[in-house]
Write an enzyme that holds these catalytic residues in place. Structure first.
Site, PDB file in Angstrom:
ATOM      1  N   ASP A  91     111.203  47.468  47.352  1.00 26.04           N
ATOM      2  CA  ASP A  91     110.906  48.823  48.206  1.00 26.04           C
ATOM      3  C   ASP A  91     109.841  48.080  49.199  1.00 26.04           C
ATOM      4  O   ASP A  91     109.185  47.182  49.106  1.00 26.04           O
ATOM      5  CB  ASP A  91     110.685  49.918  47.618  1.00 26.04           C
ATOM      6  CG  ASP A  91     110.988  51.376  48.355  1.00 26.04           C
ATOM      7  OD1 ASP A  91     111.136  50.938  49.503  1.00 26.04           O
ATOM      8  OD2 ASP A  91     110.732  52.413  47.867  1.00 26.04           O
ATOM      9  N   ASP A  92     109.281  48.858  50.344  1.00 27.48           N
ATOM     10  CA  ASP A  92     108.321  48.541  51.017  1.00 27.48           C
ATOM     11  C   ASP A  92     106.736  48.875  50.479  1.00 27.48           C
ATOM     12  O   ASP A  92     105.905  48.144  50.550  1.00 27.48           O
ATOM     13  CB  ASP A  92     108.501  49.442  52.457  1.00 27.48           C
ATOM     14  CG  ASP A  92     108.709  50.646  52.311  1.00 27.48           C
ATOM     15  OD1 ASP A  92     108.833  51.346  51.564  1.00 27.48           O
ATOM     16  OD2 ASP A  92     108.839  51.474  53.479  1.00 27.48           O
ATOM     17  N   ASP A  95     103.747  54.653  46.556  1.00 23.93           N
ATOM     18  CA  ASP A  95     102.582  55.650  46.771  1.00 23.93           C
ATOM     19  C   ASP A  95     102.609  56.473  45.631  1.00 23.93           C
ATOM     20  O   ASP A  95     101.552  56.113  44.740  1.00 23.93           O
ATOM     21  CB  ASP A  95     102.956  56.721  48.072  1.00 23.93           C
ATOM     22  CG  ASP A  95     101.944  57.362  48.514  1.00 23.93           C
ATOM     23  OD1 ASP A  95     101.030  57.711  47.657  1.00 23.93           O
ATOM     24  OD2 ASP A  95     101.874  57.621  49.930  1.00 23.93           O
TER      25      ASP A  95
HETATM   26  O1  LIG Z   1     105.756  56.408  45.736  1.00 25.39           O
HETATM   27  P1  LIG Z   1     106.447  57.603  46.549  1.00 25.39           P
HETATM   28  O2  LIG Z   1     105.368  58.591  46.628  1.00 25.39           O
HETATM   29  O3  LIG Z   1     107.601  57.947  46.010  1.00 25.39           O
HETATM   30  O4  LIG Z   1     106.567  57.085  47.917  1.00 25.39           O
HETATM   31  C1  LIG Z   1     107.174  55.855  48.612  1.00 25.39           C
HETATM   32  C2  LIG Z   1     108.462  55.932  49.114  1.00 25.39           C
HETATM   33  O5  LIG Z   1     108.326  56.678  50.119  1.00 25.39           O
HETATM   34  C3  LIG Z   1     108.802  55.954  51.534  1.00 25.39           C
HETATM   35  O6  LIG Z   1     110.176  56.048  51.418  1.00 25.39           O
HETATM   36  P2  LIG Z   1     110.772  57.449  51.983  1.00 25.39           P
HETATM   37  O7  LIG Z   1     111.175  58.575  50.855  1.00 25.39           O
HETATM   38  O8  LIG Z   1     109.833  58.232  52.820  1.00 25.39           O
HETATM   39  O9  LIG Z   1     112.266  57.229  52.687  1.00 25.39           O
HETATM   40  P3  LIG Z   1     112.346  55.986  53.698  1.00 25.39           P
HETATM   41  O10 LIG Z   1     112.294  54.758  53.050  1.00 25.39           O
HETATM   42  O11 LIG Z   1     113.643  56.294  54.125  1.00 25.39           O
HETATM   43  O12 LIG Z   1     111.449  55.974  54.935  1.00 25.39           O
HETATM   44  C4  LIG Z   1     108.629  54.609  51.051  1.00 25.39           C
HETATM   45  O13 LIG Z   1     109.549  53.651  51.686  1.00 25.39           O
HETATM   46  C5  LIG Z   1     108.849  54.462  49.616  1.00 25.39           C
HETATM   47  O14 LIG Z   1     110.152  54.206  49.200  1.00 25.39           O
HETATM   48  N1  LIG Z   2     105.324  54.919  56.169  1.00 22.63           N
HETATM   49  C1  LIG Z   2     104.745  55.499  55.097  1.00 22.63           C
HETATM   50  N2  LIG Z   2     105.659  56.025  54.259  1.00 22.63           N
HETATM   51  C2  LIG Z   2     104.988  56.462  53.056  1.00 22.63           C
HETATM   52  N3  LIG Z   2     105.682  57.101  52.102  1.00 22.63           N
HETATM   53  C3  LIG Z   2     104.709  57.448  51.063  1.00 22.63           C
HETATM   54  N4  LIG Z   2     103.596  56.929  51.465  1.00 22.63           N
HETATM   55  C4  LIG Z   2     103.778  56.326  52.627  1.00 22.63           C
HETATM   56  C5  LIG Z   2     102.852  55.318  53.442  1.00 22.63           C
HETATM   57  O1  LIG Z   2     101.755  55.305  53.413  1.00 22.63           O
HETATM   58  N5  LIG Z   2     103.437  55.109  54.768  1.00 22.63           N
HETATM   59 MG   LIG Z   3     111.434  54.316  51.067  1.00 26.63          MG
END
Ligand SMILES: O=P(O)(O)OC[C@H]1O[C@H](OP(=O)(O)OP(=O)(O)O)[C@H](O)[C@@H]1O
Ligand SMILES: Nc1nc2[nH]cnc2c(=O)[nH]1
Ligand SMILES: [Mg+2]
Length: 160
Positions: A91-92, A95
């Site tokens: 994952d990127d 949080d």
């Molecule tokens: O640790 P957490 O609080 O769960 O947050 C982290 C997740 O939040 C973001 O994804 P998001 O669900 O916003 O969707 P996306 O990857 O499609 O942008 C990010 O890419 C992680 O997958």
């Molecule tokens: N882009 C982005 N998405 C999130 N989802 C949860 N935390 C983050 C953050 O710091 N940046």
């Molecule tokens: Mg995500």
């Protein structure tokens, strides 16, 4: 609530993903990669290239906050990964760690790596590249666009 922002450029993201790949070499080889959509897809593609890994599946979960974790919705499972044995989850960022926790529960034997980790999510990871303060919101290249900023000299000056 974020009190500051950290902007990640494409170059920085690529460097960080390559650094993660380099550290992951010692943990492999992996049978395949599971990218957590959508944020994990670009890091996963860069890492798959470096590790010469051609089997890539995705998992998609829509999560809410920790109290409402029961309402999290699995949009797509990673069927190719079974129980995760031999697989790498990418994952990127983490949080709160809620997304990572949920995915790990579905793929308990997989190895979890991400680029950026905030303190609350950090214990859920096996490997990450950069720790980021909890109150900092990371802006990825796909979240941003270059913006015209007028020169200072073009702005009206305050007269004493
Ligand atoms: O640790 P957490 O609080 O769960 O947050 C982290 C997740 O939040 C973001 O994804 P998001 O669900 O916003 O969707 P996306 O990857 O499609 O942008 C990010 O890419 C992680 O997958
Ligand atoms: N882009 C982005 N998405 C999130 N989802 C949860 N935390 C983050 C953050 O710091 N940046
Ligand atoms: Mg995500």
């Amino acid at each position: 609530m974020a009190t500051s922002y950290a902007t990640v450029t494409w170059d920085q993201l690529h460097r960080d993903a390559r650094q993660l790949a380099s550290s992951l070499m010692a943990r492999g080889p992996f049978k395949g990669i599971v990218a957590i959509t959508r944020g994990g897809m670009i890091p996963a593609a860069i890492i798959a290239r470096e590790l010469d890994c051609r089997l890539i599946d995705t998992i998609s979960v829509v999560t809410y906050d920790e109290e409402k974790m029961g309402e999290s919705n699995v949009v797509k499972k990673a069927d190719a990964a079974g129980d995760g044995d031999g697989f790498l989850i990418i994952d990127d960022l983490v949080d709160s760690g809620v997304t990572a926790q949920l995915v790990r529960k579905m793929l308990p034997k997989a190895y979890f790596a991400c680029l950026y980790a905030k303190p609350a999510g950090l214990p859920v990871t096996d490997m990450f590249v950069v720790e980021v303060p909890q109150d900092t919101w990371i802006l990825f290249p796909w979240d941003t666009a270059p913006l015209f900023i007028p020169p200072l000299a073009s702005q009206p000056t305050e007269k004493a």
